[in-house]
Design a protein around this motif. Structure first.
Motif, PDB file in Angstrom:
ATOM      1  N   ASP A 259      -3.472   3.333 -19.689  1.00  0.00           N
ATOM      2  CA  ASP A 259      -3.741   4.722 -19.822  1.00  0.00           C
ATOM      3  C   ASP A 259      -2.965   5.836 -17.988  1.00  0.00           C
ATOM      4  O   ASP A 259      -2.379   6.513 -17.765  1.00  0.00           O
ATOM      5  CB  ASP A 259      -5.333   5.240 -19.765  1.00  0.00           C
ATOM      6  N   MET A 260      -3.504   4.790 -17.418  1.00  0.00           N
ATOM      7  CA  MET A 260      -2.535   4.751 -15.811  1.00  0.00           C
ATOM      8  C   MET A 260      -1.476   5.114 -15.789  1.00  0.00           C
ATOM      9  O   MET A 260      -0.585   5.732 -15.083  1.00  0.00           O
ATOM     10  CB  MET A 260      -3.464   3.107 -14.709  1.00  0.00           C
ATOM     11  N   VAL A 261      -0.296   3.806 -16.658  1.00  0.00           N
ATOM     12  CA  VAL A 261       0.959   4.196 -16.804  1.00  0.00           C
ATOM     13  C   VAL A 261       1.542   4.867 -17.257  1.00  0.00           C
ATOM     14  O   VAL A 261       2.406   5.328 -16.453  1.00  0.00           O
ATOM     15  CB  VAL A 261       1.170   2.702 -17.859  1.00  0.00           C
ATOM     16  N   ARG A 262       0.984   5.408 -18.552  1.00  0.00           N
ATOM     17  CA  ARG A 262       1.588   6.340 -19.366  1.00  0.00           C
ATOM     18  C   ARG A 262       1.320   7.742 -18.175  1.00  0.00           C
ATOM     19  O   ARG A 262       2.163   9.108 -17.881  1.00  0.00           O
ATOM     20  CB  ARG A 262       0.763   6.707 -20.766  1.00  0.00           C
ATOM     21  N   MET A 263       0.059   8.258 -17.150  1.00  0.00           N
ATOM     22  CA  MET A 263      -0.113   9.217 -16.617  1.00  0.00           C
ATOM     23  C   MET A 263       0.974   9.573 -14.874  1.00  0.00           C
ATOM     24  O   MET A 263      -0.104  10.061 -14.064  1.00  0.00           O
ATOM     25  CB  MET A 263      -1.495   9.461 -16.396  1.00  0.00           C
ATOM     26  N   ASN A 264       0.894   8.258 -15.367  1.00  0.00           N
ATOM     27  CA  ASN A 264       1.857   7.229 -13.528  1.00  0.00           C
ATOM     28  C   ASN A 264       0.686   8.635 -12.587  1.00  0.00           C
ATOM     29  O   ASN A 264       1.544   9.000 -12.131  1.00  0.00           O
ATOM     30  CB  ASN A 264       3.100   8.914 -13.867  1.00  0.00           C
ATOM     31  N   ILE A 265       0.497   7.461 -12.389  1.00  0.00           N
ATOM     32  CA  ILE A 265      -1.299   8.153 -10.950  1.00  0.00           C
ATOM     33  C   ILE A 265      -0.526   7.160 -10.237  1.00  0.00           C
ATOM     34  O   ILE A 265      -0.559   7.884  -9.042  1.00  0.00           O
ATOM     35  CB  ILE A 265      -2.329   7.284 -12.088  1.00  0.00           C
ATOM     36  N   VAL A 266       0.538   6.733 -10.186  1.00  0.00           N
ATOM     37  CA  VAL A 266       0.644   6.050  -8.665  1.00  0.00           C
ATOM     38  C   VAL A 266       1.489   6.771  -8.049  1.00  0.00           C
ATOM     39  O   VAL A 266       1.220   7.410  -6.944  1.00  0.00           O
ATOM     40  CB  VAL A 266       1.588   5.166  -8.784  1.00  0.00           C
ATOM     41  N   HIS A 267       2.724   8.375  -8.951  1.00  0.00           N
ATOM     42  CA  HIS A 267       3.155   8.908  -8.097  1.00  0.00           C
ATOM     43  C   HIS A 267       2.192  10.340  -8.347  1.00  0.00           C
ATOM     44  O   HIS A 267       2.602  10.747  -6.899  1.00  0.00           O
ATOM     45  CB  HIS A 267       4.384   9.344 -10.318  1.00  0.00           C
ATOM     46  N   GLU A 268       1.235  10.294  -8.455  1.00  0.00           N
ATOM     47  CA  GLU A 268       1.028  11.798  -8.370  1.00  0.00           C
ATOM     48  C   GLU A 268      -0.163  11.687  -7.144  1.00  0.00           C
ATOM     49  O   GLU A 268       0.078  12.403  -6.470  1.00  0.00           O
ATOM     50  CB  GLU A 268      -0.140  11.757  -9.487  1.00  0.00           C
ATOM     51  N   ILE A 269      -0.838  10.189  -6.771  1.00  0.00           N
ATOM     52  CA  ILE A 269      -0.997   9.757  -5.613  1.00  0.00           C
ATOM     53  C   ILE A 269      -0.401  10.584  -4.765  1.00  0.00           C
ATOM     54  O   ILE A 269      -0.365  10.956  -4.064  1.00  0.00           O
ATOM     55  CB  ILE A 269      -2.218   9.154  -6.378  1.00  0.00           C
ATOM     56  N   GLN A 270       0.987   9.241  -4.678  1.00  0.00           N
ATOM     57  CA  GLN A 270       1.715   9.569  -3.519  1.00  0.00           C
ATOM     58  C   GLN A 270       2.316  10.944  -3.195  1.00  0.00           C
ATOM     59  O   GLN A 270       2.257  11.122  -1.803  1.00  0.00           O
ATOM     60  CB  GLN A 270       2.625   8.620  -3.604  1.00  0.00           C
ATOM     61  N   ASN A 271       2.093  12.167  -4.395  1.00  0.00           N
ATOM     62  CA  ASN A 271       2.634  12.888  -3.641  1.00  0.00           C
ATOM     63  C   ASN A 271       1.422  14.079  -2.930  1.00  0.00           C
ATOM     64  O   ASN A 271       1.847  14.895  -2.245  1.00  0.00           O
ATOM     65  CB  ASN A 271       2.770  13.949  -5.573  1.00  0.00           C
ATOM     66  N   THR A 272       0.125  14.064  -3.538  1.00  0.00           N
ATOM     67  CA  THR A 272      -0.924  14.202  -3.395  1.00  0.00           C
ATOM     68  C   THR A 272      -1.097  13.607  -1.431  1.00  0.00           C
ATOM     69  O   THR A 272      -1.574  15.406  -0.847  1.00  0.00           O
ATOM     70  CB  THR A 272      -1.812  14.121  -3.923  1.00  0.00           C
ATOM     71  N   LEU A 273      -1.005  12.478  -1.477  1.00  0.00           N
ATOM     72  CA  LEU A 273      -1.040  12.358   0.161  1.00  0.00           C
ATOM     73  C   LEU A 273       0.132  12.955   0.256  1.00  0.00           C
ATOM     74  O   LEU A 273      -0.513  12.957   1.629  1.00  0.00           O
ATOM     75  CB  LEU A 273      -1.793  10.801  -0.067  1.00  0.00           C
TER      76      LEU A 273
ATOM     77  N   GLU B 123       1.655  15.302   0.184  1.00  0.00           N
ATOM     78  CA  GLU B 123       1.729  17.336   0.038  1.00  0.00           C
ATOM     79  C   GLU B 123       0.220  17.443   1.364  1.00  0.00           C
ATOM     80  O   GLU B 123       0.710  18.598   2.235  1.00  0.00           O
ATOM     81  CB  GLU B 123       1.219  17.581  -0.516  1.00  0.00           C
ATOM     82  N   ARG B 124      -0.317  16.964   2.030  1.00  0.00           N
ATOM     83  CA  ARG B 124      -1.481  17.053   2.636  1.00  0.00           C
ATOM     84  C   ARG B 124      -1.463  16.281   4.377  1.00  0.00           C
ATOM     85  O   ARG B 124      -2.361  16.315   5.059  1.00  0.00           O
ATOM     86  CB  ARG B 124      -3.009  16.566   2.305  1.00  0.00           C
ATOM     87  N   SER B 125       0.424  15.341   3.895  1.00  0.00           N
ATOM     88  CA  SER B 125       0.297  14.573   5.460  1.00  0.00           C
ATOM     89  C   SER B 125      -1.464  14.118   5.815  1.00  0.00           C
ATOM     90  O   SER B 125      -1.629  14.325   6.968  1.00  0.00           O
ATOM     91  CB  SER B 125       0.745  15.449   6.550  1.00  0.00           C
ATOM     92  N   PHE B 126      -1.859  13.304   5.532  1.00  0.00           N
ATOM     93  CA  PHE B 126      -3.234  11.918   5.065  1.00  0.00           C
ATOM     94  C   PHE B 126      -2.475  11.056   6.141  1.00  0.00           C
ATOM     95  O   PHE B 126      -1.690  10.654   5.289  1.00  0.00           O
ATOM     96  CB  PHE B 126      -3.960  11.859   4.287  1.00  0.00           C
TER      97      PHE B 126
ATOM     98  N   THR C 150       0.697  -1.405   0.276  1.00  0.00           N
ATOM     99  CA  THR C 150      -0.023  -0.508  -0.079  1.00  0.00           C
ATOM    100  C   THR C 150       1.063   1.162  -0.138  1.00  0.00           C
ATOM    101  O   THR C 150       2.058   1.041   0.466  1.00  0.00           O
ATOM    102  CB  THR C 150      -1.087   0.242   0.780  1.00  0.00           C
ATOM    103  N   LEU C 151       0.039   2.018  -0.674  1.00  0.00           N
ATOM    104  CA  LEU C 151       0.823   3.406  -0.567  1.00  0.00           C
ATOM    105  C   LEU C 151       1.563   4.326   0.878  1.00  0.00           C
ATOM    106  O   LEU C 151       0.377   4.396   1.410  1.00  0.00           O
ATOM    107  CB  LEU C 151       0.617   4.736  -1.472  1.00  0.00           C
ATOM    108  N   GLU C 152       2.323   4.508   0.865  1.00  0.00           N
ATOM    109  CA  GLU C 152       2.126   5.119   2.142  1.00  0.00           C
ATOM    110  C   GLU C 152       1.516   6.542   2.418  1.00  0.00           C
ATOM    111  O   GLU C 152       1.403   6.823   1.853  1.00  0.00           O
ATOM    112  CB  GLU C 152       3.633   6.260   2.585  1.00  0.00           C
ATOM    113  N   GLY C 153       0.943   6.068   3.820  1.00  0.00           N
ATOM    114  CA  GLY C 153      -0.477   7.014   4.680  1.00  0.00           C
ATOM    115  C   GLY C 153      -1.520   6.648   3.663  1.00  0.00           C
ATOM    116  O   GLY C 153      -2.623   6.909   4.282  1.00  0.00           O
ATOM    117  N   ILE C 154      -1.905   5.467   3.024  1.00  0.00           N
ATOM    118  CA  ILE C 154      -3.160   4.737   2.992  1.00  0.00           C
ATOM    119  C   ILE C 154      -3.399   3.999   3.645  1.00  0.00           C
ATOM    120  O   ILE C 154      -3.171   3.401   4.034  1.00  0.00           O
ATOM    121  CB  ILE C 154      -2.542   3.919   0.989  1.00  0.00           C
ATOM    122  N   LEU C 155      -4.982   4.771   4.207  1.00  0.00           N
ATOM    123  CA  LEU C 155      -5.436   3.401   5.104  1.00  0.00           C
ATOM    124  C   LEU C 155      -5.878   1.935   4.636  1.00  0.00           C
ATOM    125  O   LEU C 155      -5.629   1.228   4.715  1.00  0.00           O
ATOM    126  CB  LEU C 155      -7.254   3.815   5.409  1.00  0.00           C
ATOM    127  N   ARG C 156      -6.568   2.639   3.575  1.00  0.00           N
ATOM    128  CA  ARG C 156      -6.739   0.768   2.597  1.00  0.00           C
ATOM    129  C   ARG C 156      -6.472   1.230   0.340  1.00  0.00           C
ATOM    130  O   ARG C 156      -7.453   2.276   0.940  1.00  0.00           O
ATOM    131  CB  ARG C 156      -8.228   0.656   3.028  1.00  0.00           C
TER     132      ARG C 156
END
Lengths: 334, 334
Positions: A315-329, A331-334, A118-124
């Protein structure tokens, strides 16, 4: 060049149909390569009819696979060397950029969590997918990743869903709604009320407030946030209703000779109508919140549907969504 | 002669439209009389256009009414003398056999519980309604009476739903299913698993097991049992999907001149199809588990829909459903 891993086991349609789906996807995206995982007894036979140039794929035979009836805990405990687990490991080792499987949903999700992590900080992690609406498409999550969700979990779904919507539907400022039994503030479970309060003050989220079941297909919001139990039932209820209406429409035009004639004249428009709701177009749910791209195809899909699931992964690979989500979370320190 | 109480306040369509609904109902059931409750300022004006013979109804003017936006707790605490509360009291005092209202759902349910009272042994009343399926009709409950439900509550819903189905749909041995996110035994929340175990061994119940969201419209079972949160969202999601598909179908036949011609030829079959899903036919949800017949009409319905809600109330009166439910529950000592 992007390489995708494909687990071809455990689907209703069989290995050959899924390989046809790979070919259909290849016609649209000839730049992709594939790692194809399956039992030798089934895969090698199906590959004899596979038309993809041999330099574009590698077949990896595994000793076992995850049965569609397999139990999650028992399968995890057994530590079996399956086509599904190997496909997921190929992402971790960097051999491929993402996985697609039409196999057992529960096991696939559990294996994705334990292998990809699971990505860092993600509950589920949540399951997200696009759905058809009167206004085009919306995205909905969680569709069954977890049975229940805390308010913090719902807020995370809202943030992840927003990013998914931006990437997949190209909506710059997606509106986000919480699925509830009414739109009044005093309605709903405690977790929803708490999530409402947080989202109301959350910067960078265009929070609409509560929405009801019929707002899903109205397209009232771009991102529908709910717990996995409710989301799964809402998704399947909607799909079932679409199938029922298609069935009844067909029946109305088979009710008499004149009805058949009218149906023949109206055919292009009826087909236009049906194609809008073709579930194969919306095939491909993504696990959001894990460290890698793992896409779940419907187990009962055909080659066309499977090619759409591959497209979602690409699509998800090209858009690098995993990286985007990790960065957003982060930043918001959830 | 049966007398029904009608609260004509708080609906979107207005008093006159609901009175038209009373007239439509009267044409089908001339043996019924009515007590009509409302504000004098609105009701007396609307009654000037009311075509029902004066010996068949009595208008009762009340000082206030329940606004569609009113909060449940505040309204209950205020103890206001509303058309809704008076209509409910008329059932308790024996002046009428049942109530129909298209007003505020939450307040109506709460007032029904406090005025009519809950049946002995019932944990929580449920909202039940008929829904269209591929195989005809099924019944579903709870549609929003309570947000959550214990396993015992779900078992009570199953028993009440069975009786409702027998009475309304005439199914002698209705099959009962528990709405879940999968059909495997290990799936779902604890309350569902416990209810499953009880229902499996319950005599007199044809228990199918778990069903999923798409089984609702397939008509897999006659009685769909779920908690009020999930049921409300599933019902509204299904209704919304039907509306979306009707809208898209209309759009497909408006897309060009040829499409309009084809639509004109296909019109009788398209109308047949649409009429099958006409929400007005299914209008009229019943509170099950209270000591009296209280039917909720959709707030946004028209005269035709309201006449169907009255029909539901009349059906329930004739079938003596309250007595049947009380007897069944006492026998089973739930």
């Amino acid at each position: 060049m992007v390489r995708l891993s494909v687990d071809v086991m455990g689907a209703d349609a069989g290995v050959e149909e899924l390989l046809k789906g790979v070919c259909l996807f290849h016609e649209r995206y000839p730049e992709c390569k594939f790692l194809i995982f399956g039992l030798e007894s089934e895969l090698s036979k199906a590959l004899t009819k596979f038309s993809l140039p041999s330099h574009l794929f590698e077949a990896i035979y595994t000793p076992s696979y995850v049965n569609s009836q397999a139990e999650v805990l028992a399968t995890l405990k057994s530590g079996m060397d399956t086509s599904m687990s190997r496909a997921l490991h190929s992402v971790v080792s960097g051999q491929s950029k993402g996985v697609v499987s039409a196999g057992n949903t529960g096991v696939y999700l559990a294996l994705s969590k334990s292998i990809l992590k699971t990505l860092e900080g993600i509950l589920r992690p949540a399951i997200v997918s696009q759905i058809p609406t009167c206004r085009g498409e919306s995205v909905m999550l969680d569709l069954g990743g977890s049975l229940e969700s805390s308010s913090k979990g719902l807020v995370q779904y809202a943030l992840m869903g927003k990013i998914f919507c931006q990437k997949v539907l190209g909506v710059e400022f997606p509106s986000v709604g919480l699925l509830n039994v009414g739109t009044e503030l005093q309605k709903g479970k405690e977790s929803l009320k708490e999530a409402y309060e947080v989202l109301k003050h959350q910067q960078g989220i265009d929070f609409y407030g509560y929405i009801e079941g019929d707002d899903i297909s109205k397209g009232t919001v771009d991102v529908i946030v709910t717990d996995g139990f409710t989301g799964n039932i809402a998704l399947k209820t909607g799909e079932g209703t679409m199938r029922m209406m298609s069935f009844m429409l067909g029946r109305a035009f088979r009710s008499s000779f004149y009805a058949r004639c009218a149906g023949w004249i109206a055919k292009p428009f009826l087909q236009d109508f049906k194609s809008y709701f073709d579930p194969r177009i919306y095939n491909g749910a993504l696990w959001l919140g894990v460290r890698g791209i793992a896409v779940k195809s419907h187990g009962g899909t055909d080659a066309i549907g499977f090619s759409h699931a591959l497209e979602t992964a690409y699509d998800m690979v090209r858009m690098n969504i995993v990286h985007e989500i990790q960065n957003t979370l982060l930043e918001r320190s959830f």
